[in-house]
Design an enzyme around this catalytic site. Structure first.
Site, mmCIF file in Angstrom:
data_model
loop_
_atom_site.group_PDB
_atom_site.id
_atom_site.type_symbol
_atom_site.label_atom_id
_atom_site.label_comp_id
_atom_site.label_asym_id
_atom_site.label_seq_id
_atom_site.Cartn_x
_atom_site.Cartn_y
_atom_site.Cartn_z
ATOM 1 N N LEU A 1 0.829 -1.201 0.000
ATOM 2 C CA LEU A 1 0.000 0.000 0.000
ATOM 3 C C LEU A 1 0.868 1.258 0.000
ATOM 4 O O LEU A 1 1.778 1.392 0.824
ATOM 5 C CB LEU A 1 -0.898 -0.020 1.250
ATOM 6 C CG LEU A 1 -2.084 0.930 1.300
ATOM 7 C CD1 LEU A 1 -3.086 0.606 0.195
ATOM 8 C CD2 LEU A 1 -2.769 0.835 2.661
ATOM 9 N N SER B 1 3.680 -6.619 2.389
ATOM 10 C CA SER B 1 2.508 -5.974 2.953
ATOM 11 C C SER B 1 1.252 -6.349 2.137
ATOM 12 O O SER B 1 1.006 -7.528 1.904
ATOM 13 C CB SER B 1 2.746 -4.461 3.018
ATOM 14 O OG SER B 1 1.836 -3.847 3.890
ATOM 15 N N GLN B 2 0.485 -5.359 1.670
ATOM 16 C CA GLN B 2 -0.704 -5.672 0.866
ATOM 17 C C GLN B 2 -0.350 -6.559 -0.328
ATOM 18 O O GLN B 2 -1.148 -7.395 -0.760
ATOM 19 C CB GLN B 2 -1.354 -4.367 0.394
ATOM 20 C CG GLN B 2 -2.558 -4.549 -0.507
ATOM 21 C CD GLN B 2 -3.182 -3.230 -0.896
ATOM 22 O OE1 GLN B 2 -3.926 -2.623 -0.116
ATOM 23 N NE2 GLN B 2 -2.900 -2.731 -2.092
ATOM 24 N N ASP C 1 6.134 -4.413 14.400
ATOM 25 C CA ASP C 1 5.730 -3.937 13.073
ATOM 26 C C ASP C 1 4.980 -2.598 13.148
ATOM 27 O O ASP C 1 5.268 -1.671 12.407
ATOM 28 C CB ASP C 1 4.856 -4.998 12.398
ATOM 29 C CG ASP C 1 4.436 -4.587 11.007
ATOM 30 O OD1 ASP C 1 5.171 -4.900 10.053
ATOM 31 O OD2 ASP C 1 3.379 -3.936 10.863
ATOM 32 N N HIS D 1 7.250 -1.488 10.313
ATOM 33 C CA HIS D 1 6.663 -1.960 9.061
ATOM 34 C C HIS D 1 7.392 -1.475 7.810
ATOM 35 O O HIS D 1 7.639 -2.256 6.891
ATOM 36 C CB HIS D 1 5.189 -1.565 8.981
ATOM 37 C CG HIS D 1 4.476 -2.214 7.832
ATOM 38 N ND1 HIS D 1 4.257 -3.576 7.759
ATOM 39 C CD2 HIS D 1 3.977 -1.705 6.676
ATOM 40 C CE1 HIS D 1 3.639 -3.860 6.627
ATOM 41 N NE2 HIS D 1 3.454 -2.753 5.952
#
Length: 296
Positions: free
Chosen positions: A39, A105-106, A222, A277
Site C-alpha cells: 500500500l 505488505s498488501q 511492526d 513496518h
C-alpha cells in the site's frame, strides 16, 4: 512448520550457505525474483532489497513490478491481481526453472490471489513479507490518513458495503466483532480463505499448493499489521485475543493448503523483533535470516 529466528544463525551458518550459493550459481544460476509492493509504495522503494539479492546471489534477475503505485494501490484487490498477473506471466514463461515471489505488505495478499487463480504458475518460494494474510483490524496511521472520520471499531460501516469493497484495504478488513458481515461482504479475503462458499476453492487450493515453499515473515514491533501475527496467519477472536495459525479454522480444515504445506515441511515462519513496518525490505538481518536461503 519450521520457525526461524536471527539467533539460530551462527558465523558458520552464514558462511556455508554462502559457499554453497557460489557453487550453485556457477553450475545452475539463480531463479528470477519478482517483487510485488504494498500500500502506497512504488517500485523505487525496493532498491536495498534488490542490492541484498544481487550481493548474495550475483546475476539474479530481479523485477520489481511497477504497477498500482502510491494512491493506485487503493484499487480493488481483484483488479490488482489481474494487472500484476499480466505483468508477471511473461516473466514466468521465460523462466524454465521457475521464479520466486517476494510480496510485501498488501502485496502479499495480491500474490496469494495470483497463486490461487493461475493454474500454470511456476513459483517456487512465495515469501510473504509482513503481509496481513489473515486480515487487518487496527487503528494505524494509514487508517487515520485514509478514513479520518473512522476508527477501527466503526470502519465496518464503510468497508462492508459495495462502495467500500472498491477500496483495497476494505477487501481484507477483518472485523472480529462483525464476523458475519465480513464473511458475507468481503469480496477478496473471505473468498481466498473460503470463509464463505466458493465454487473455485478446490481448484484454487490445487494451484496454491504448486509452490515449493511458503515463507511467512513478520514481527512484534511492526506497528502497522494488526494484529502483527496476521503476518503468520494468526488473528483475533471476538475478544481481540490472538489465536495462532495452528489453532485457526482455516489451518485445521486445511482450507487452501496451509496444513498440507506444514506437513510437507514447506511452511517456514520467521519472526524478527525490532523491525517497523516500513523497514522490512531494507533490513539486512531480515534478508539474511528469512529470505536469502529460499532464493536459490
Amino acid at each position: 512448520f519450521t520457525v526461524v529466528s536471527p539467533q539460530s544463525l551462527g558465523a558458520a551458518g552464514l558462511l556455508y550457505p554462502l559457499l554453497g550459493a557460489c557453487l550453485w550459481a556457477a553450475v545452475v544460476g539463480y531463479k528470477p525474483v519478482i517483487i510485488v509492493h504494498g500500500l502506497f509504495d512504488s517500485s523505487g522503494d525496493f532498491k536495498n532489497l534488490q542490492r541484498f539479492i544481487n550481493e548474495s546471489h550475483p546475476g539474479t534477475n530481479v523485477t520489481v513490478i511497477d504497477l498500482f503505485d502510491r494512491s493506485a494501490s487503493l484499487e480493488p484487490m481483484w483488479k490488482q491481481v489481474e494487472g500484476f498477473k499480466s505483468a508477471i506471466y511473461p516473466i514466468m514463461q521465460n523462466a524454465a526453472d521457475g521464479v520466486h515471489f517476494i510480496c510485501y505488505s498488501q502485496g502479499g495478499l495480491v500474490c496469494r490471489g495470483i497463486l490461487s487463480t493461475l493454474s500454470d504458475h511456476n513459483v517456487h518460494s512465495f515469501i510473504s513479507l509482513s503481509s496481513p494474510q489473515a486480515g487487518q483490524y487496527g487503528d494505524t496511521d494509514y487508517l487515520k490518513y485514509l478514513f479520518p472520520q473512522f476508527v477501527k471499531s466503526n470502519l465496518y460501516h464503510l468497508c462492508y458495503t459495495a462502495i467500500g469493497q472498491r477500496i483495497s484495504i476494505c477487501n481484507y478488513w477483518n472485523d472480529p466483532h462483525h464476523r458475519n458481515l465480513y464473511v458475507n461482504s468481503s469480496d477478496y479475503l473471505a473468498l481466498l480463505n473460503s470463509e464463505r462458499p466458493n465454487p473455485n476453492s478446490t481448484e484454487w487450493k490445487k494451484n496454491f499448493l504448486k509452490i515449493q515453499k511458503l515463507v511467512l515473515i513478520g514481527g512484534p514491533d511492526d506497528g502497522v499489521i494488526t494484529p502483527w501475527q496476521s503476518s503468520h496467519f494468526g488473528f483475533y477472536d471476538d475478544n481481540e485475543t490472538v489465536v495462532e495459525m495452528q489453532h485457526q479454522d482455516l489451518y485445521l480444515r486445511d482450507v487452501f493448503g496451509l496444513k498440507t504445506l506444514a506437513a510437507r515441511g514447506d511452511l517456514i515462519i520467521c519472526s524478527v523483533p525490532g523491525v517497523e513496518h516500513v523497514w522490512w525490505h531494507s533490513n539486512e538481518t531480515v534478508f539474511h535470516t528469512c529470505m536469502e536461503k529460499w532464493l536459490v
